[in-house]
Design a protein around this motif. Sequence first.
Motif, PDB file in Angstrom:
ATOM      1  N   UNK A   1      15.852  13.865 -13.214  1.00 16.40           N
ATOM      2  CA  UNK A   1      16.819  13.879 -12.114  1.00 16.40           C
ATOM      3  C   UNK A   1      18.251  13.856 -12.654  1.00 16.40           C
ATOM      4  N   UNK A   2      18.509  13.008 -13.632  1.00 12.74           N
ATOM      5  CA  UNK A   2      19.843  12.923 -14.233  1.00 12.74           C
ATOM      6  C   UNK A   2      20.238  14.257 -14.873  1.00 12.74           C
ATOM      7  N   UNK A   3      19.300  14.891 -15.557  1.00  7.03           N
ATOM      8  CA  UNK A   3      19.576  16.193 -16.169  1.00  7.03           C
ATOM      9  C   UNK A   3      19.904  17.243 -15.109  1.00  7.03           C
ATOM     10  N   UNK A   4      19.128  17.251 -14.040  1.00  3.93           N
ATOM     11  CA  UNK A   4      19.367  18.210 -12.960  1.00  3.93           C
ATOM     12  C   UNK A   4      20.748  17.973 -12.349  1.00  3.93           C
ATOM     13  N   UNK A   5      21.084  16.712 -12.092  1.00  2.00           N
ATOM     14  CA  UNK A   5      22.393  16.369 -11.528  1.00  2.00           C
ATOM     15  C   UNK A   5      23.531  16.731 -12.487  1.00  2.00           C
ATOM     16  N   UNK A   6      23.229  16.771 -13.785  1.00  3.82           N
ATOM     17  CA  UNK A   6      24.233  17.109 -14.794  1.00  3.82           C
ATOM     18  C   UNK A   6      24.347  18.619 -15.006  1.00  3.82           C
ATOM     19  N   UNK A   7      23.546  19.394 -14.264  1.00  6.16           N
ATOM     20  CA  UNK A   7      23.670  20.840 -14.310  1.00  6.16           C
ATOM     21  C   UNK A   7      22.746  21.568 -15.271  1.00  6.16           C
ATOM     22  N   UNK A   8      21.825  20.859 -15.889  1.00  3.16           N
ATOM     23  CA  UNK A   8      20.884  21.518 -16.797  1.00  3.16           C
ATOM     24  C   UNK A   8      19.760  22.189 -16.004  1.00  3.16           C
ATOM     25  N   UNK A   9      19.245  23.275 -16.561  1.00  2.51           N
ATOM     26  CA  UNK A   9      18.182  24.026 -15.893  1.00  2.51           C
ATOM     27  C   UNK A   9      16.803  23.733 -16.467  1.00  2.51           C
ATOM     28  N   UNK A  10      16.760  23.273 -17.738  1.00  2.02           N
ATOM     29  CA  UNK A  10      15.495  23.015 -18.420  1.00  2.02           C
ATOM     30  C   UNK A  10      15.675  21.836 -19.377  1.00  2.02           C
ATOM     31  N   UNK A  11      14.553  21.281 -19.799  1.00  6.16           N
ATOM     32  CA  UNK A  11      14.519  20.303 -20.877  1.00  6.16           C
ATOM     33  C   UNK A  11      13.229  20.561 -21.649  1.00  6.16           C
ATOM     34  N   UNK A  12      13.271  20.327 -22.955  1.00  5.34           N
ATOM     35  CA  UNK A  12      12.100  20.597 -23.785  1.00  5.34           C
ATOM     36  C   UNK A  12      11.709  19.363 -24.585  1.00  5.34           C
ATOM     37  N   UNK A  13      10.517  19.433 -25.161  1.00  2.00           N
ATOM     38  CA  UNK A  13      10.054  18.393 -26.077  1.00  2.00           C
ATOM     39  C   UNK A  13       8.959  18.974 -26.954  1.00  2.00           C
ATOM     40  N   UNK A  14       8.717  18.317 -28.061  1.00  2.44           N
ATOM     41  CA  UNK A  14       7.593  18.633 -28.934  1.00  2.44           C
ATOM     42  C   UNK A  14       6.680  17.419 -28.934  1.00  2.44           C
ATOM     43  N   UNK A  15       5.375  17.680 -28.899  1.00  2.31           N
ATOM     44  CA  UNK A  15       4.411  16.589 -28.861  1.00  2.31           C
ATOM     45  C   UNK A  15       3.194  16.978 -29.684  1.00  2.31           C
TER      46      UNK A  15
END
Length: 157
Positions: A112-126
């Motif tokens: 939610x914080x990322x979306x509110x900050x204007x980002x469209x995606x987030x990634x990770x490696x697992x």
Amino acid sequence: MEYTIREMLSSEYPLLDEFLYNAIFIPMGVTPPPKSIIENDELQVYVKDFGKHKGDLAIVANVNDKIIGAVWVRIMNDYGHIDDDTPSLAISLYKEYRGNGIGTALMRNILLLLKQSGYRHVSLAVQKANYAISMYKKVGFKIVDENAEEYIMLCDL
């Protein structure tokens, strides 16, 4: 279990070293590496000078005024790197607090914080053997690439 989630204070950023170490997935029966492993350059990319770069965001979970978990993102060239506009995510929760929904709540809050900050995606490696994959999928991450040991996952915001 009662807990609160809030943004991490800049004075608390040094705690990210401890959470980085605790974020390392250790398969059953494998001896954990020494804590000094986080001093390696490929791990320092997650925490070095945190808060001084575009895309550095972190939130924490508290139980009884003790920080027991953290999730943080930054735009970096790490294992889960997608592109220079997509932050990479790291999450860590002390073992004794896992299985109570706190990790999922941390994830939902950072998304939610990322979306509110204007980002469209987030990634990770697992790592493929990591039990957290199901939680990542539950909050919206999808596998977009893989290598012999890890999945690269992406979440559209």
